[in-house]
Design an enzyme around this catalytic site. Structure first.
Site, PDB file in Angstrom:
ATOM      1  N   HIS A  51       0.831  -1.205   0.000  1.00 42.83           N
ATOM      2  CA  HIS A  51       0.000   0.000   0.000  1.00 42.83           C
ATOM      3  C   HIS A  51       0.862   1.250   0.000  1.00 42.83           C
ATOM      4  CE1 HIS A  51       0.542   0.746   4.413  1.00 42.83           C
ATOM      5  NE2 HIS A  51       0.537  -0.573   4.494  1.00 42.83           N
ATOM      6  N   ASP A  59      -0.606   4.243   0.755  1.00 42.56           N
ATOM      7  CA  ASP A  59      -1.162   5.183   1.724  1.00 42.56           C
ATOM      8  C   ASP A  59      -0.507   5.016   3.088  1.00 42.56           C
ATOM      9  OD1 ASP A  59      -2.482   2.662   1.892  1.00 42.56           O
ATOM     10  OD2 ASP A  59      -4.111   3.556   3.062  1.00 42.56           O
ATOM     11  N   GLU A  65       4.187  -5.945   4.470  1.00 42.97           N
ATOM     12  CA  GLU A  65       3.951  -5.367   5.796  1.00 42.97           C
ATOM     13  C   GLU A  65       5.200  -5.485   6.671  1.00 42.97           C
ATOM     14  OE1 GLU A  65       1.550  -3.650   6.975  1.00 42.97           O
ATOM     15  OE2 GLU A  65       0.089  -3.888   5.364  1.00 42.97           O
ATOM     16  N   ASP A 102       6.278   1.605   7.246  1.00 47.89           N
ATOM     17  CA  ASP A 102       4.964   1.070   6.864  1.00 47.89           C
ATOM     18  C   ASP A 102       4.372   1.887   5.722  1.00 47.89           C
ATOM     19  OD1 ASP A 102       2.620  -0.340   6.886  1.00 47.89           O
ATOM     20  OD2 ASP A 102       1.822   0.564   8.714  1.00 47.89           O
ATOM     21  N   HIS A 130       3.263   3.890  12.647  1.00 48.53           N
ATOM     22  CA  HIS A 130       2.121   4.704  13.091  1.00 48.53           C
ATOM     23  C   HIS A 130       2.506   5.676  14.208  1.00 48.53           C
ATOM     24  CE1 HIS A 130      -1.281   1.936  11.381  1.00 48.53           C
ATOM     25  NE2 HIS A 130      -0.189   1.902  10.629  1.00 48.53           N
ATOM     26  N   GLU A 134      -5.294   0.846   2.336  1.00 47.45           N
ATOM     27  CA  GLU A 134      -5.039  -0.197   3.336  1.00 47.45           C
ATOM     28  C   GLU A 134      -5.178   0.353   4.741  1.00 47.45           C
ATOM     29  OE1 GLU A 134      -3.060  -3.028   5.999  1.00 47.45           O
ATOM     30  OE2 GLU A 134      -2.566  -0.921   5.704  1.00 47.45           O
ATOM     31  N   GLU A 135      -4.747   1.596   4.939  1.00 46.66           N
ATOM     32  CA  GLU A 135      -4.800   2.199   6.271  1.00 46.66           C
ATOM     33  C   GLU A 135      -6.179   2.775   6.593  1.00 46.66           C
ATOM     34  OE1 GLU A 135      -2.594   1.591   8.199  1.00 46.66           O
ATOM     35  OE2 GLU A 135      -0.587   1.698   7.350  1.00 46.66           O
TER      36      GLU A 135
END
EC number: 3.5.1.18
Length: 379
Positions: A70, A72, A166, A103, A352, A137-138
């Site tokens: 991903h 995003d 991931e 990530d 994150h 995805e997020e």
């Protein structure tokens, strides 16, 4: 600067907060098209998806290895708490800082460069390489990978192996990979009562009191014992609300939100039936709305896990651990069309978080592991 690190920095510099791709996929497409990939953009409700394929000498009869990822990223949080701007790639003390560094923009860059090196070294490769990339995805994950998978299903596209980029590693690159994930199912329960004055409980019906024994039983229930790949299924309350805020009013209803994280030892239907049985045993009047965001999937040991373990050992010297812990990922969608799905990427300690980063010493080894897997499976 290595090609992988340079591309990682270019991707980080694009503020692709979900679901805005910020042309990250365009940057990847330019690189892949130059290698002979057929690139297709699949847009859905503001989400950008990419399906890119390069067939090998065996054509459609050859094995297909896909990389899923991903572009995003999650929101930055308070900018003033970042040591350096989150979308300005910054090096400090051997680490590359920026939102998406771990990530998962390093993984994206690593597989692109791994593919470039692989095609240059094996121009007549027999199997096929594919990229399945999303900008959703997020976020809700309703218009991303799942939409591409549905499209591929209608086309009868076969995917033999899939690596999801991931960040699975813990302390060192390659110490942990994910060969499965638990399923996730949520419930929104409303227990009905009768609102009334708290001094006259005989004229009311307190839904909190009615719910409490059932809640205790649900919390104490052993749903399954797990198995050799998964821990036991868990049931957790996420929200509980009742009342008007007044101290003299018995509420008319109690609202409970809960979530199952369940293994292959349980089924959606079985868990739902047991919840309804417990609620029914306590004589509750209720409504219950279910939402399944992902089914559990498991990739037993096979060609892909063996190739990845061999590649990690050759590149890092580590013996990797196969694990199914953690939250859900887009692997749950891909498992519908692919029998072997494994997640592997850099360490996840900063994902994150404020000042997300990756240790620069892991960047090129990650690319090398990906290339080694390609060489083992589709050369």
């Amino acid at each position: 600067m290595s090609a992988t690190l340079a591309l990682t920095e270019q991707l980080i510099a694009r503020a692709s907060v979900t679901p805005d791709d910020q042309h990250c996929q365009q940057l990847m497409t330019e690189r892949l098209a130059a290698l002979g990939f057929e690139c297709e953009t699949i847009a859905s409700h503001g989400v950008t998806n990419l399906w890119a394929v390069k067939r090998g000498a065996d054509g459609r009869d050859g094995k297909l290895l896909a990389f899923a990822g991903h572009t995003d990223v999650v929101p930055t949080g308070p900018l003033e708490q970042w040591t350096s701007p989150p979308f300005v790639p910054t090096h400090r003390d051997g680490k590359l800082y920026g939102r998406g560094a771990a990530d998962m923009k390093t993984s994206l860059a690593a597989f692109v460069v791994a593919s470039e090196e692989f095609v240059a070294a094996h121009p007549g490769h027999r199997g096929a390489i594919a990229f399945l990339i999303t900008s959703d995805e997020e976020g809700p994950a309703t218009d991303g990978t799942v939409k591409v998978v549905e499209l591929l299903e209608t086309r009868g596209e076969r995917v033999d192996y899939c690596i999801v980029g991931e960040p699975t590693s813990s302390a060192e690159l390659g110490d942990v990979v994910k060969n499965g994930r638990r399923g996730s199912m949520s419930g929104e329960l409303v227990v009905k009562g009768v609102q009334g004055h708290i001094a006259y409980p005989h004229l009311a019906k307190n839904p909190i009191h009615l719910l409490a024994p059932a809640l205790a039983e649900l919390a104490a229930e052993q749903w399954d014992a797990g198995n050799e790949y998964f821990p036991p299924t868990t049931w957790q309350v996420s929200n509980l609300h009742a009342g008007t805020g007044a101290t003299n009013v018995i509420p008319g209803h109690a609202d409970l939100m809960f979530n199952f994280r369940f293994s292959t030892a349980s089924t959606v239907e079985g868990l739902q039936a047991r919840v309804h049985a417990i609620l029914g045993k306590h004589g509750l009047e209720y409504t219950l709305k279910w939402s399944v965001s992902g089914l559990p999937f498991l990739t037993p040991r096979g060609d892909l896990s063996n190739a990845l373990e061999n590649a990690i050992r050759a590149e890092t010297g580590l013996t990797t651990e196969l694990s199914t812990t953690g939250g859900t990922s887009d692997g749950r969608f891909i498992a519908r069309i692919c029998p072997q799905v494994i997640e592997f990427g850099p360490p996840n300690g900063s994902i994150h978080k404020i000042d997300e980063h990756i240790d620069v010493r892991f960047v090129d080894p990650l690319k090398n592991v990906y290339r080694r897997v390609l060489e083992q499976l589709i050369a």
